[in-house]
Scaffold this active site. Structure first.
Site, PDB file in Angstrom:
ATOM      1  NE  ARG A  70     -24.294  -2.458  27.916  1.00 12.86           N
ATOM      2  CZ  ARG A  70     -25.522  -3.280  27.758  1.00 12.86           C
ATOM      3  NH1 ARG A  70     -26.654  -3.362  28.503  1.00 12.86           N
ATOM      4  NH2 ARG A  70     -25.418  -3.806  26.491  1.00 12.86           N
TER       5      ARG A  70
ATOM      6  NE  ARG B 272     -26.948  -8.813  28.013  1.00 11.10           N
ATOM      7  CZ  ARG B 272     -26.882  -8.117  27.000  1.00 11.10           C
ATOM      8  NH1 ARG B 272     -27.899  -8.205  25.864  1.00 11.10           N
ATOM      9  NH2 ARG B 272     -26.081  -6.963  26.854  1.00 11.10           N
TER      10      ARG B 272
HETATM   11  P1  AMP Z   1     -24.546  -5.987  23.501  1.00 12.85           P
HETATM   12  O1  AMP Z   1     -25.222  -7.289  23.497  1.00 12.85           O
HETATM   13  O2  AMP Z   1     -24.744  -5.429  21.910  1.00 12.85           O
HETATM   14  O3  AMP Z   1     -25.461  -4.824  24.282  1.00 12.85           O
HETATM   15  O4  AMP Z   1     -23.213  -5.876  23.858  1.00 12.85           O
HETATM   16  C1  AMP Z   1     -22.779  -6.190  25.141  1.00 12.85           C
HETATM   17  C2  AMP Z   1     -21.438  -5.635  25.387  1.00 12.85           C
HETATM   18  O5  AMP Z   1     -20.526  -6.112  24.437  1.00 12.85           O
HETATM   19  C3  AMP Z   1     -21.131  -4.213  25.346  1.00 12.85           C
HETATM   20  O6  AMP Z   1     -21.584  -3.239  26.535  1.00 12.85           O
HETATM   21  C4  AMP Z   1     -19.583  -4.004  25.105  1.00 12.85           C
HETATM   22  O7  AMP Z   1     -18.915  -4.273  26.325  1.00 12.85           O
HETATM   23  C5  AMP Z   1     -19.450  -5.202  24.143  1.00 12.85           C
HETATM   24  N1  AMP Z   1     -19.752  -4.943  22.794  1.00 12.85           N
HETATM   25  C6  AMP Z   1     -20.600  -5.344  21.867  1.00 12.85           C
HETATM   26  N2  AMP Z   1     -20.199  -4.983  20.767  1.00 12.85           N
HETATM   27  C7  AMP Z   1     -19.230  -4.232  20.917  1.00 12.85           C
HETATM   28  C8  AMP Z   1     -18.601  -3.311  19.972  1.00 12.85           C
HETATM   29  N3  AMP Z   1     -19.160  -3.274  18.561  1.00 12.85           N
HETATM   30  N4  AMP Z   1     -17.528  -2.523  20.108  1.00 12.85           N
HETATM   31  C9  AMP Z   1     -17.064  -2.476  21.440  1.00 12.85           C
HETATM   32  N5  AMP Z   1     -17.585  -3.352  22.287  1.00 12.85           N
HETATM   33  C10 AMP Z   1     -18.693  -3.869  22.107  1.00 12.85           C
END
Ligand code: AMP
Length: 190
Positions: free
Chosen positions: A146, A135
């Site tokens: 993060r 990713r």
């Molecule tokens: P994840 O796969 O859930 O780790 O999401 C990857 C990235 O997507 C995060 O680091 C954020 O930049 C964005 N993202 C995902 N879900 C959200 C959310 N509920 N609110 C804001 N940004 C999000």
């Protein structure tokens, strides 16, 4: 059955969500996956999302709330859903409550997957070393940002749900199977 899986990046939310989705026939709603599809499609939203995701920052609440609201209306969510990556801020959690309320439904459980940060960093390092399709936000530097964002903006959701009496915690440092067993135990009692 409507469930939220909460936990820092790399805690294994996606892995557990996949197992639970198959077992319970409910939908897996990953806002990260939705955003990655938008990035892959090259849409305007995708271009905006790519920059924010690569920086390890969060997308605007309003946009994410709209995205999840539309997704919950899809027929595959009729039996329930597992939210993975949403809510990520207190305003998102509050909006979700009123959204579910307006749709005549509610949350059955909010499950926190607790892990230690040093372990997370080494898991991401392993992902980078083992995977050919990494990713674009899978770098140690982005992970650290993060984790910071998680501590500052997402962790305050925990007391929000604890006060409502629906927060349960599992030990995310255990094996995938053991974590699944802990979650199943919670769901049976819910
Ligand atoms: P994840 O796969 O859930 O780790 O999401 C990857 C990235 O997507 C995060 O680091 C954020 O930049 C964005 N993202 C995902 N879900 C959200 C959310 N509920 N609110 C804001 N940004 C999000």
């Amino acid at each position: 059955m409507n469930i939220i899986l909460l936990g820092p990046p790399g805690a294994g939310k996606g892995t557990q969500a996949q197992v639970l989705t198959e077992r319970h026939g409910i939908a897996h709603l990953s806002t990260g996956d939705m955003l990655r599809s938008a990035v892959a499609s090259g849409s305007e939203l995708g271009q905006r999302a790519k920059k924010i995701m690569d920086e390890g920052q969060l997308m605007p609440d309003e946009l994410m709330i709209k995205m999840i609201s539309e997704r919950i209306d899809q027929p595959d969510c009729a039996k329930g859903f597992i939210l993975d990556g949403f809510p990520r801020t207190v305003p998102q959690a509050e909006a979700l409550d009123s959204l579910l309320d307006s749709k005549g439904t509610s949350l059955d459980a909010v499950i926190e997957m607790r892990v230690n940060e040093a372990e997370l960093v080494s898991r991401i390092e392993a992902r980078i070393n083992e995977s050919t399709q990494v990713r674009s936000d899978d770098t140690v530097e982005t992970l650290k940002r993060r984790l910071e964002v998680y501590r500052e903006q997402t962790a305050p959701i925990l007391p929000y749900y604890r006060d409502k009496g629906i927060l349960k915690t599992v030990d995310g440092m255990k094996s995938i199977e053991e974590v699944t067993d802990q979650i199943e135990g919670i769901l049976q009692a819910a």
